[in-house]
Design a protein around this motif. Sequence first.
Motif, mmCIF file in Angstrom:
data_model
loop_
_atom_site.group_PDB
_atom_site.id
_atom_site.type_symbol
_atom_site.label_atom_id
_atom_site.label_comp_id
_atom_site.label_asym_id
_atom_site.label_seq_id
_atom_site.Cartn_x
_atom_site.Cartn_y
_atom_site.Cartn_z
ATOM 1 N N TYR A 70 -19.662 -4.203 2.082
ATOM 2 C CA TYR A 70 -18.581 -4.936 1.427
ATOM 3 C C TYR A 70 -17.245 -4.219 1.626
ATOM 4 O O TYR A 70 -16.209 -4.865 1.806
ATOM 5 C CB TYR A 70 -18.872 -5.173 -0.059
ATOM 6 N N GLN A 71 -17.268 -2.870 1.614
ATOM 7 C CA GLN A 71 -16.040 -2.095 1.812
ATOM 8 C C GLN A 71 -15.554 -2.227 3.259
ATOM 9 O O GLN A 71 -14.355 -2.397 3.514
ATOM 10 C CB GLN A 71 -16.262 -0.617 1.466
ATOM 11 N N ALA A 81 -13.994 -5.629 3.649
ATOM 12 C CA ALA A 81 -12.654 -5.650 3.052
ATOM 13 C C ALA A 81 -11.657 -4.907 3.942
ATOM 14 O O ALA A 81 -10.549 -5.392 4.179
ATOM 15 C CB ALA A 81 -12.696 -5.031 1.652
ATOM 16 N N ASP A 82 -12.050 -3.748 4.449
ATOM 17 C CA ASP A 82 -11.161 -2.967 5.314
ATOM 18 C C ASP A 82 -10.813 -3.725 6.591
ATOM 19 O O ASP A 82 -9.653 -3.727 7.025
ATOM 20 C CB ASP A 82 -11.803 -1.626 5.683
ATOM 21 N N GLU A 122 -8.530 -6.601 5.788
ATOM 22 C CA GLU A 122 -7.191 -6.057 5.539
ATOM 23 C C GLU A 122 -6.481 -5.805 6.871
ATOM 24 O O GLU A 122 -5.309 -6.138 7.030
ATOM 25 C CB GLU A 122 -7.282 -4.757 4.742
ATOM 26 N N GLY A 133 -16.623 -7.918 -1.174
ATOM 27 C CA GLY A 133 -15.559 -7.440 -0.291
ATOM 28 C C GLY A 133 -14.284 -8.243 -0.450
ATOM 29 O O GLY A 133 -13.176 -7.683 -0.513
ATOM 30 N N MET A 134 -14.425 -9.547 -0.530
ATOM 31 C CA MET A 134 -13.246 -10.397 -0.691
ATOM 32 C C MET A 134 -12.593 -10.188 -2.051
ATOM 33 O O MET A 134 -11.360 -10.221 -2.165
ATOM 34 C CB MET A 134 -13.615 -11.858 -0.452
ATOM 35 N N ASN A 135 -13.391 -9.947 -3.072
ATOM 36 C CA ASN A 135 -12.831 -9.688 -4.396
ATOM 37 C C ASN A 135 -12.031 -8.383 -4.439
ATOM 38 O O ASN A 135 -11.081 -8.266 -5.212
ATOM 39 C CB ASN A 135 -13.912 -9.698 -5.465
ATOM 40 N N LEU A 136 -12.408 -7.420 -3.593
ATOM 41 C CA LEU A 136 -11.594 -6.209 -3.482
ATOM 42 C C LEU A 136 -10.182 -6.566 -3.010
ATOM 43 O O LEU A 136 -9.188 -6.018 -3.502
ATOM 44 C CB LEU A 136 -12.214 -5.213 -2.497
ATOM 45 N N LEU A 137 -10.112 -7.482 -2.046
ATOM 46 C CA LEU A 137 -8.810 -7.902 -1.524
ATOM 47 C C LEU A 137 -8.025 -8.702 -2.556
ATOM 48 O O LEU A 137 -6.795 -8.617 -2.604
ATOM 49 C CB LEU A 137 -8.992 -8.694 -0.226
#
Length: 127
Positions: free
Chosen positions: A12-13, A16-17, A20, A54-58
């Motif tokens: 997930y990280q 997200a990375d 990004e 992952g998307m929620n991190l963004l």
Amino acid sequence: MHFEFDQSAPIYQQLADQMEEMIFSGLFPEGQQVPSTTQLSQELHINPATVLKGMNLLVDHHLLEKKRGLGMFVKKGAKERIMEKRKEGFYQNYVVSLIKEATKLQITEDHLLSLIQRGYQNGNTQN
């Protein structure tokens, strides 16, 4: 759109990375809809919950916004937020250690600045 995953961090990280980076590089411009959780999970063969995390991190970093019933979109100002985050990371990861090493070598601030200027004048690639 191409994603690569390895064992260096949770998927997930990494997702997200990489998203990004896609926002920063302009692959996903501000205001554009990004692929849905379902689309990404099917295309990448990973659990939808992992993609959502992952998307929620963004979303938490104010790079994506959820529009009810429409999906997720790149938030206005996302590229600038990424730039500021990376500038701070550059300072923490490079400048601080550069100054520590310069201090150990007894390089003065003026000399260090002249070395940096020399690097720029030489096209950033020569010693």
